[in-house]
Scaffold this motif. Structure first.
Motif, PDB file in Angstrom:
ATOM      1  N   HIS A 176     -10.368  41.756 -48.766  1.00 28.70           N
ATOM      2  CA  HIS A 176     -11.772  41.400 -48.590  1.00 28.70           C
ATOM      3  C   HIS A 176     -11.973  39.971 -48.085  1.00 28.70           C
ATOM      4  CE1 HIS A 176     -12.329  45.032 -50.988  1.00 28.70           C
ATOM      5  NE2 HIS A 176     -13.613  45.002 -50.677  1.00 28.70           N
ATOM      6  N   VAL A 177     -11.394  39.011 -48.767  1.00 25.14           N
ATOM      7  CA  VAL A 177     -11.653  37.613 -48.424  1.00 25.14           C
ATOM      8  C   VAL A 177     -10.945  37.207 -47.135  1.00 25.14           C
ATOM      9  CG1 VAL A 177     -11.500  35.220 -49.215  1.00 25.14           C
ATOM     10  CG2 VAL A 177     -11.984  37.059 -50.859  1.00 25.14           C
ATOM     11  N   LEU A 178      -9.677  37.538 -46.993  1.00 24.32           N
ATOM     12  CA  LEU A 178      -8.902  37.120 -45.820  1.00 24.32           C
ATOM     13  C   LEU A 178      -9.487  37.637 -44.507  1.00 24.32           C
ATOM     14  CD1 LEU A 178      -6.468  35.672 -44.625  1.00 24.32           C
ATOM     15  CD2 LEU A 178      -5.090  37.711 -45.100  1.00 24.32           C
ATOM     16  N   PRO A 179      -9.770  38.932 -44.362  1.00 23.13           N
ATOM     17  CA  PRO A 179     -10.365  39.394 -43.097  1.00 23.13           C
ATOM     18  C   PRO A 179     -11.687  38.702 -42.787  1.00 23.13           C
ATOM     19  CG  PRO A 179      -9.634  41.260 -44.433  1.00 23.13           C
ATOM     20  CD  PRO A 179      -9.549  40.048 -45.304  1.00 23.13           C
ATOM     21  N   ALA A 180     -12.485  38.468 -43.827  1.00 19.18           N
ATOM     22  CA  ALA A 180     -13.768  37.799 -43.618  1.00 19.18           C
ATOM     23  C   ALA A 180     -13.568  36.371 -43.110  1.00 19.18           C
ATOM     24  CB  ALA A 180     -14.564  37.780 -44.922  1.00 19.18           C
ATOM     25  N   GLU A 181     -12.600  35.661 -43.686  1.00 23.31           N
ATOM     26  CA  GLU A 181     -12.329  34.292 -43.261  1.00 23.31           C
ATOM     27  C   GLU A 181     -11.890  34.242 -41.803  1.00 23.31           C
ATOM     28  OE1 GLU A 181      -9.636  32.157 -45.691  1.00 23.31           O
ATOM     29  OE2 GLU A 181     -10.898  32.215 -47.471  1.00 23.31           O
ATOM     30  N   ILE A 182     -11.023  35.157 -41.399  1.00 24.17           N
ATOM     31  CA  ILE A 182     -10.520  35.157 -40.021  1.00 24.17           C
ATOM     32  C   ILE A 182     -11.650  35.416 -39.037  1.00 24.17           C
ATOM     33  CG2 ILE A 182      -9.028  36.376 -38.390  1.00 24.17           C
ATOM     34  CD1 ILE A 182      -7.060  36.794 -40.726  1.00 24.17           C
ATOM     35  N   LEU A 183     -12.480  36.412 -39.335  1.00 22.92           N
ATOM     36  CA  LEU A 183     -13.596  36.723 -38.444  1.00 22.92           C
ATOM     37  C   LEU A 183     -14.591  35.570 -38.389  1.00 22.92           C
ATOM     38  CD1 LEU A 183     -14.250  40.448 -39.473  1.00 22.92           C
ATOM     39  CD2 LEU A 183     -13.366  39.641 -37.270  1.00 22.92           C
ATOM     40  N   LEU A 184     -14.929  35.026 -39.553  1.00 26.02           N
ATOM     41  CA  LEU A 184     -15.878  33.919 -39.595  1.00 26.02           C
ATOM     42  C   LEU A 184     -15.326  32.695 -38.872  1.00 26.02           C
ATOM     43  CD1 LEU A 184     -18.609  32.878 -40.742  1.00 26.02           C
ATOM     44  CD2 LEU A 184     -17.333  32.062 -42.723  1.00 26.02           C
ATOM     45  N   GLY A 185     -14.048  32.384 -39.105  1.00 21.18           N
ATOM     46  CA  GLY A 185     -13.444  31.225 -38.467  1.00 21.18           C
ATOM     47  C   GLY A 185     -13.406  31.327 -36.957  1.00 21.18           C
ATOM     48  N   LEU A 186     -12.987  32.467 -36.444  1.00 26.49           N
ATOM     49  CA  LEU A 186     -12.957  32.655 -34.990  1.00 26.49           C
ATOM     50  C   LEU A 186     -14.363  32.532 -34.404  1.00 26.49           C
ATOM     51  CD1 LEU A 186     -10.416  35.611 -34.563  1.00 26.49           C
ATOM     52  CD2 LEU A 186     -10.104  33.226 -33.838  1.00 26.49           C
ATOM     53  N   GLY A 187     -15.325  33.121 -35.100  1.00 27.78           N
ATOM     54  CA  GLY A 187     -16.702  33.068 -34.613  1.00 27.78           C
ATOM     55  C   GLY A 187     -17.248  31.655 -34.567  1.00 27.78           C
ATOM     56  N   MET A 188     -17.004  30.878 -35.616  1.00 28.09           N
ATOM     57  CA  MET A 188     -17.486  29.504 -35.635  1.00 28.09           C
ATOM     58  C   MET A 188     -16.751  28.651 -34.607  1.00 28.09           C
ATOM     59  SD  MET A 188     -19.849  29.842 -37.810  1.00 28.09           S
ATOM     60  CE  MET A 188     -20.460  28.232 -38.274  1.00 28.09           C
ATOM     61  N   GLY A 189     -15.461  28.900 -34.418  1.00 27.81           N
ATOM     62  CA  GLY A 189     -14.707  28.168 -33.407  1.00 27.81           C
ATOM     63  C   GLY A 189     -15.221  28.444 -32.001  1.00 27.81           C
ATOM     64  N   LEU A 190     -15.545  29.686 -31.720  1.00 27.64           N
ATOM     65  CA  LEU A 190     -16.109  30.038 -30.417  1.00 27.64           C
ATOM     66  C   LEU A 190     -17.456  29.377 -30.193  1.00 27.64           C
ATOM     67  CD1 LEU A 190     -15.335  33.870 -30.177  1.00 27.64           C
ATOM     68  CD2 LEU A 190     -14.472  32.087 -28.660  1.00 27.64           C
ATOM     69  N   THR A 191     -18.189  29.111 -31.263  1.00 28.60           N
ATOM     70  CA  THR A 191     -19.552  28.595 -31.156  1.00 28.60           C
ATOM     71  C   THR A 191     -19.617  27.079 -31.140  1.00 28.60           C
ATOM     72  OG1 THR A 191     -20.369  30.555 -32.329  1.00 28.60           O
ATOM     73  CG2 THR A 191     -21.844  28.647 -32.220  1.00 28.60           C
ATOM     74  N   PHE A 192     -18.891  26.416 -32.032  1.00 27.90           N
ATOM     75  CA  PHE A 192     -19.043  24.972 -32.191  1.00 27.90           C
ATOM     76  C   PHE A 192     -18.743  24.190 -30.923  1.00 27.90           C
ATOM     77  CE2 PHE A 192     -18.482  25.094 -37.047  1.00 27.90           C
ATOM     78  CZ  PHE A 192     -19.849  24.978 -37.237  1.00 27.90           C
ATOM     79  N   MET A 193     -17.637  24.512 -30.266  1.00 27.05           N
ATOM     80  CA  MET A 193     -17.218  23.715 -29.115  1.00 27.05           C
ATOM     81  C   MET A 193     -18.259  23.751 -27.987  1.00 27.05           C
ATOM     82  SD  MET A 193     -15.672  24.025 -25.931  1.00 27.05           S
ATOM     83  CE  MET A 193     -15.108  22.715 -24.851  1.00 27.05           C
ATOM     84  N   PRO A 194     -18.728  24.917 -27.534  1.00 31.04           N
ATOM     85  CA  PRO A 194     -19.755  24.904 -26.494  1.00 31.04           C
ATOM     86  C   PRO A 194     -21.074  24.301 -26.943  1.00 31.04           C
ATOM     87  CG  PRO A 194     -19.312  27.158 -27.237  1.00 31.04           C
ATOM     88  CD  PRO A 194     -18.251  26.292 -27.821  1.00 31.04           C
TER      89      PRO A 194
END
Length: 505
Positions: A379-397
């Motif tokens: 539960h926690v690990l998959p959520a962290e990976i998805l959330l992290g990738l999503g925030m990484g894609l968003t923050f930089m641009p």
């Protein structure tokens, strides 16, 4: 990085760098190291105390309703005063503001680490936020005026975005280590050596640039804007013990909205406005600010809930809880530096931000399925990976687009608005989601506690139920961020790699 650093002192940017055009400093990457170190300190301090919060709460006797002020006092002061900090940087020069912020932040950290009462700790955290508001805009505006080459700008902002995104999760890990092997106070004391190194590096490596004499400070704007934010956040926090229909809660929320409306009106009339509305008139820039604010509503609330879930429900130690957040940090770094930074030169920012917010929202949806016996791996690990990738894609641009092409005299305030959006979103998210979670827990326990012998189990179930109900609001915020970025961000990639304006605002 394309430049090899040397030992010679450098300047981060000359006066003509920002205004039009001298050759870039050949040693500017050393400047990025110093700026990144300061930014890391500011960002991780928003979450480093999260892991230590259960220990600090017990040591100082905080209530469940008041504990969130350890987080909110920092983010609220930070977000509420960032625009003022940006204007100070424009007025007196960025290096000077940078150094003042570093020194003040270290002093406030020392006061917080020595606090013997909740009130003193809350006050020290607010003081940290004040000096963070001075420090952060000067750091980002130094970045903006230093890296003007499109391709180098992408690399630099990829690193900066990764720090901004991963710094919060890194703070959770560092907080766990310090709490386990020292005590919670070192989560504040740790800023002192970091600040000392940054001050020495800035004094030796960064050259000052003159401020803009035509900039003045908008004190009424500060009072109206910060007062409105404080009233709204305080109203959210008081809704849990008092109820949403309480007169004080309604008064605070209504008063906050009125003050914020007055702030906007004043900005149209002020001689030197705290937030020149021309900055918001650009739809791309406004879209970036809104996207950042909405994204951090869910992210900051998640940090608070998952800290208590891992320690109080799953029984993790502070250091194990910190380690449990590492996959999120790694995902943010990968999303920012390996995906966004590579794609932004030839991709519209919204084609990164919209999928990023959808990924992050899907990660939060996974967490809505949490139970008292849920496993970290499933539960926690998959959520962290998805959330992290999503925030990484968003923050930089977001960082790159929001500060691109800004007038030199507005560089500080535009940089401040990016951080303001992040911290105000975090403040509102922490206060609102904590209130929603506490209220949902109370309701659940009240309706399910029919057998006194099951009190402990029902309470645990109620706590997790409260978390999942609040996380749904985080999902809604992420989805709204996806819509905002998809509709408002119309900037196109330029040939060289930096965003270029679309044909219409």
């Amino acid at each position: 990085m394309t430049d090899s650093p040397t030992a010679a002192p450098i300047r981060t940017a000359s006066a003509t760098d920002a205004d039009g055009g001298s050759a870039p400093d050949p040693r500017r990457w050393w400047g990025l190291v110093i700026i990144a170190l300061a930014q890391l300190m500011v960002v991780l301090d928003a979450t480093i105390v999260n892991i230590a919060l259960p220990s600090a709460q017990k040591a100082l006797g905080m209530s469940d309703g008041n504990r969130q002020w350890v987080i909110t006092a920092y983010t609220l002061a930070f977000g509420g005063l960032l625009l003022l900090g940006g204007r100070i940087a424009d007025l007196i020069g960025r290096k000077r503001t940078f150094l003042i912020g570093l020194i003040g932040f270290a002093v406030a950290s020392a006061i917080g680490g020595a606090a013997q009462s909740p009130g003193l700790l809350f006050g020290a955290r607010a003081l940290q936020g004040v000096f963070g508001a001075v420090l952060a805009p000067s750091a980002l505006s130094l970045m903006t005026t230093t890296f003007t080459d499109p391709r180098e700008r992408g690399k630099a902002f990829g690193i900066y975005g990764a720090i901004a995104g991963a710094g919060g999760a890194i703070g959770l890990l560092l907080g766990g280590v310090l709490t386990s092997y020292a005590n919670w106070r070192w989560c504040l004391y740790v800023n002192i050596p970091i600040a000392v190194v940054a001050v020495i590096g800035a004094a030796l490596l960064l050259r000052d640039r003159p401020g803009h004499s035509d900039v003045s400070l908008d004190v009424p704007g500060v009072i109206l804007g910060c007062g409105g934010l404080v009233a709204v956040v305080y109203g959210f926090s008081e809704a849990e013990p008092r109820g949403w229909s309480d007169g004080l809660v309604l008064g605070l929320l209504a008063g906050g909205v009125v003050l914020l409306a007055a702030f906007v009106l004043w900005q149209t009339k002020a001689k030197s406005p705290l937030l020149p509305l021309r900055i918001l008139a650009d739809r791309n820039r406004a879209g970036c600010f809104l996207t950042m604010g909405l994204a951090t509503i869910g992210m900051f609330g998640l940090f608070l809930f998952m800290t208590y879930y891992l320690q109080d429900i799953l029984g993790y130690s502070p250091v194990r809880s910190g380690l449990a957040f590492l996959p999120m940090s790694a995902s943010i770094i990968i999303g920012s530096t390996q995906i966004s930074a590579r794609l932004l030169p030839r991709t519209s920012p919204r084609l990164l931000m919209v999928p990023g917010m959808l990924l992050a929202a899907s990660g939060l949806v996974v967490l809505t399925r949490l139970g008292v016996d849920s496993a970290y791996v499933t539960h926690v690990l998959p959520a962290e990976i998805l959330l992290g990738l999503g925030m990484g894609l968003t923050f930089m641009p977001v960082f790159s687009t929001a500060t691109h092409g800004i007038r030199p005299q507005d560089a500080g305030v535009a940089s401040a608005m990016v951080n303001t959006s992040q911290q105000v979103g975090g403040s509102l998210g922490t206060a609102l989601l904590n209130t929603i979670a506490a209220s949902a827990t109370t309701t659940y326990v009240g309706s399910h506690l029919t057998d006194p012998s099951r009190r402990t189990q029902v309470l645990r179930e109620g706590i997790v139920h409260g978390y999942t109900q609040a996380i749904w609001w985080g999902v809604a915020a992420m989805l709204l961020a996806a819509v905002v970025s998809g509709v408002l961000i119309v900037v196109r990639p330029a040939r060289g790699g930096a965003p270029m304006a679309a044909s219409a605002h």
